[in-house]
Design an enzyme around this catalytic site. Structure first.
Site, PDB file in Angstrom:
ATOM      1  CB  VAL A  18       0.545  -6.008  -6.815  1.00  0.00           C
ATOM      2  CG1 VAL A  18      -0.452  -7.311  -6.648  1.00  0.00           C
ATOM      3  CG2 VAL A  18       1.424  -6.051  -5.551  1.00  0.00           C
ATOM      4  CB  ALA A  47      -9.473   2.860 -12.158  1.00  0.00           C
ATOM      5  CB  ILE A 139       2.284 -16.842   2.986  1.00  0.00           C
ATOM      6  CG1 ILE A 139       3.600 -16.627   2.866  1.00  0.00           C
ATOM      7  CG2 ILE A 139       2.018 -17.983   4.037  1.00  0.00           C
ATOM      8  CD1 ILE A 139       4.503 -16.132   4.073  1.00  0.00           C
ATOM      9  N   GLY A 190      16.190  -1.927  -3.120  1.00  0.00           N
ATOM     10  CA  GLY A 190      14.632  -2.002  -3.511  1.00  0.00           C
ATOM     11  C   GLY A 190      13.735  -2.643  -2.601  1.00  0.00           C
ATOM     12  CD  GLU A 193       7.406   1.399  -0.308  1.00  0.00           C
ATOM     13  OE1 GLU A 193       6.964   2.596  -0.647  1.00  0.00           O
ATOM     14  OE2 GLU A 193       6.513   0.417  -0.367  1.00  0.00           O
ATOM     15  CG  ASP A 204       3.298  -3.618   6.154  1.00  0.00           C
ATOM     16  OD1 ASP A 204       2.374  -3.506   5.234  1.00  0.00           O
ATOM     17  OD2 ASP A 204       3.816  -4.532   6.246  1.00  0.00           O
ATOM     18  CE  LYS A 208       1.719  -7.048   5.447  1.00  0.00           C
ATOM     19  NZ  LYS A 208       3.032  -6.878   4.945  1.00  0.00           N
ATOM     20  N   GLY A 306       5.732  -8.412  -3.133  1.00  0.00           N
ATOM     21  CA  GLY A 306       6.554  -8.492  -4.641  1.00  0.00           C
ATOM     22  C   GLY A 306       5.045  -8.884  -5.601  1.00  0.00           C
TER      23      GLY A 306
HETATM   24  N1  HSE Z   1       5.979  -3.408   2.841  1.00  0.00           N
HETATM   25  C1  HSE Z   1       6.062  -4.747   3.070  1.00  0.00           C
HETATM   26  C2  HSE Z   1       6.928  -5.437   3.432  1.00  0.00           C
HETATM   27  C3  HSE Z   1       4.997  -5.421   1.901  1.00  0.00           C
HETATM   28  O1  HSE Z   1       8.160  -4.972   3.563  1.00  0.00           O
HETATM   29  O2  HSE Z   1       6.589  -6.742   3.822  1.00  0.00           O
HETATM   30  C4  HSE Z   1       3.762  -4.910   1.790  1.00  0.00           C
HETATM   31  O3  HSE Z   1       2.748  -5.239   2.917  1.00  0.00           O
END
Ligand code: HSE
Length: 432
Positions: A18, A47, A139, A190, A193, A204, A208, A306
């Protein structure tokens, strides 16, 4: 192109997928950014952990491994944090805020764990803290919640906010493959991870969900307030059953308010009708479906991750902060005035689809129906298909409190006529 009189200086923490896109766009589009913001935006320092990593289009003279020198640099006005992780990101941002710098972060985990501390510090020091990129990548969803529909009453937000899991579930739906096969394909391409835990276990999405809920309901929501279940137990058979009843399984982040003004925030695999707008969100795309009293139903769709898509959201925040600085004043701080209570998890209303293997003999259905009745759970549909002396029984319930549904499943699992409870998946999507 621009007659920007003011100059604002930017420091970055992190420069991965990013960050390098942010740098590229900042350098390529500097004229437009100056014209749009009213200030010349100059990137001064970046950094990174390892200066030897090759980063295309990132000027080597800006790179440093000394993150403190970025947050302590008196000439830097705005910090863009794209390093991720809780520490040292938290300490560095608090220090930058203390030094009077405005912040842009894409770090959902940091905000979901330590948002309160960061927002308080930003408020105290009169600086901006913007984070559009933290949910849904490109978004625009946080600014609409914070600005466009802030005059409305939101009663539910349901989002596909994790692209990795949506990619896996879409693959399973399209090819009939098992979870492990779809995960491997996502990794090979890809999309997932090497260690996919945070995505497939729902962590994750839970971070959110906390951020979305906080903005929708003007209440502080920490990741600890979010109940979370990932997609690792979803089988090819679950997907096939969903298809048979014209549904699809999605990992949804759901934040809603009940009739008593209490909120619940949760992440779990969810059956939704194929007619629901979220069912059409396939592959690694994200979408957030918002229901509000006056606006009705809204949906925000796009790329949730992305380099360039996430950089787009960061640069939007950068220009917003630069505009605040050129015109004087700050943007919006945290809105937590409502301080809504959280609903007791056992009282949250939901529907279950329960799939079980049962003995195929007289009285079995009656015995199972009795368990539902004794827990005050009403059955909507029952489907049975037999094979040998066994039958697969699929029960869809009406809406009931989560606690009653869980007690029903526990009693079913213990029942003599039930060989195994194969899966329990929540059902959503009925709108008001
Ligand atoms: N790993 C997250 C996803 C993206 O698969 O949407 C970063 O939050």
């Amino acid at each position: 192109m621009s007659d920007a009189k003011k100059e604002l200086t930017i420091g970055m923490l992190g420069c991965g997928v990013v960050g390098s896109q942010v740098v590229r766009l900042l350098l390529e589009d500097s004229g437009d950014f100056a014209a749009r913001s009213g200030a010349k935006l100059t990137l001064k320092k970046i950094a990174v952990r390892d200066a030897k990593v090759k980063r295309e289009k990132v000027p080597a003279n800006l790179i440093t491994t000394d993150a403190d020198s970025v947050v302590d640099d008196p000439a830097i006005d705005i910090i863009i944090e794209v390093m991720g992780g809780l520490e040292p990101a938290r300490k560095l941002l608090l220090r930058a805020i203390g030094n009077g710098k405005s912040i842009i972060t894409a770090n959902k985990a940091l905000l979901a764990h330590h948002g309160a501390e960061l927002f308080e510090a930003a408020d105290k020091n009169g600086v901006d803290l913007y984070y559009e990129a933290a949910v849904g990548g490109a978004i625009p969803i946080l600014r609409p919640l914070r600005e466009s529909i802030v005059g409305d009453h939101v009663y539910r937000v349901m989002g596909i906010v994790n692209g990795t899991t949506n990619f896996i579930l879409t693959k399973m739906d399209e090819s009939g493959s098992e979870f492990a096969v779809a995960l491997k394909e996502a990794q090979d391409l890809g999309f997932a991870e090497a260690d996919p835990t945070a995505d497939i276990e729902g962590h994750d999405a839970a971070a959110k969900a906390a951020i979305l809920a906080g903005l929708a309901f003007h209440t502080r929501v920490n990741i600890k307030d979010v109940s979370c279940e990932g997609i690792t137990r979803i089988s090819a058979r679950d997907i096939a059953v969903a298809r048979d009843i014209d549904h699809v399984i999605k990992l949804l982040a759901i934040a809603e308010i009940n009739g008593k003004g209490e909120i619940s925030v949760r992440v779990h695999p969810t059956l939704i009708s194929r007619q629901h707008p979220l069912a059409a969100v396939r592959g690694s795309f994200n979408a957030i479906f918002v229901e509000a009293e006056s606006a009705g139903e809204l949906m925000f769709y796009g790329r949730g991750a992305g380099g360039a898509p996430t950089a787009s959201a960061i640069l939007g925040d950068l220009i917003a902060i630069a505009r605040n600085k050129t015109r004087g004043g700050e943007g919006h701080g945290e809105s937590d005035y409502a301080e809504l209570r959280f609903a007791d998890r056992g009282q949250v209303l939901t529907r279950y689809l329960i799939r079980m293997d049962v003995a195929d003999k007289p009285g079995v259905l009656a015995a199972i129906a009795q368990i539902f009745a004794s827990n005050s759970v009403s059955i909507e549909t029952v489907r049975q298909s037999g094979h040998d002396a066994s039958a697969e029984l699929i029960v869809m319930t009406h809406q009931a409190p989560e606690g009653s549904l869980a007690a029903t499943v526990a009693a079913i699992a213990k029942s003599d006529v039930v060989k195994s409870v194969e899966s329990v998946i929540r059902v959503e999507g009925a709108t008001r």
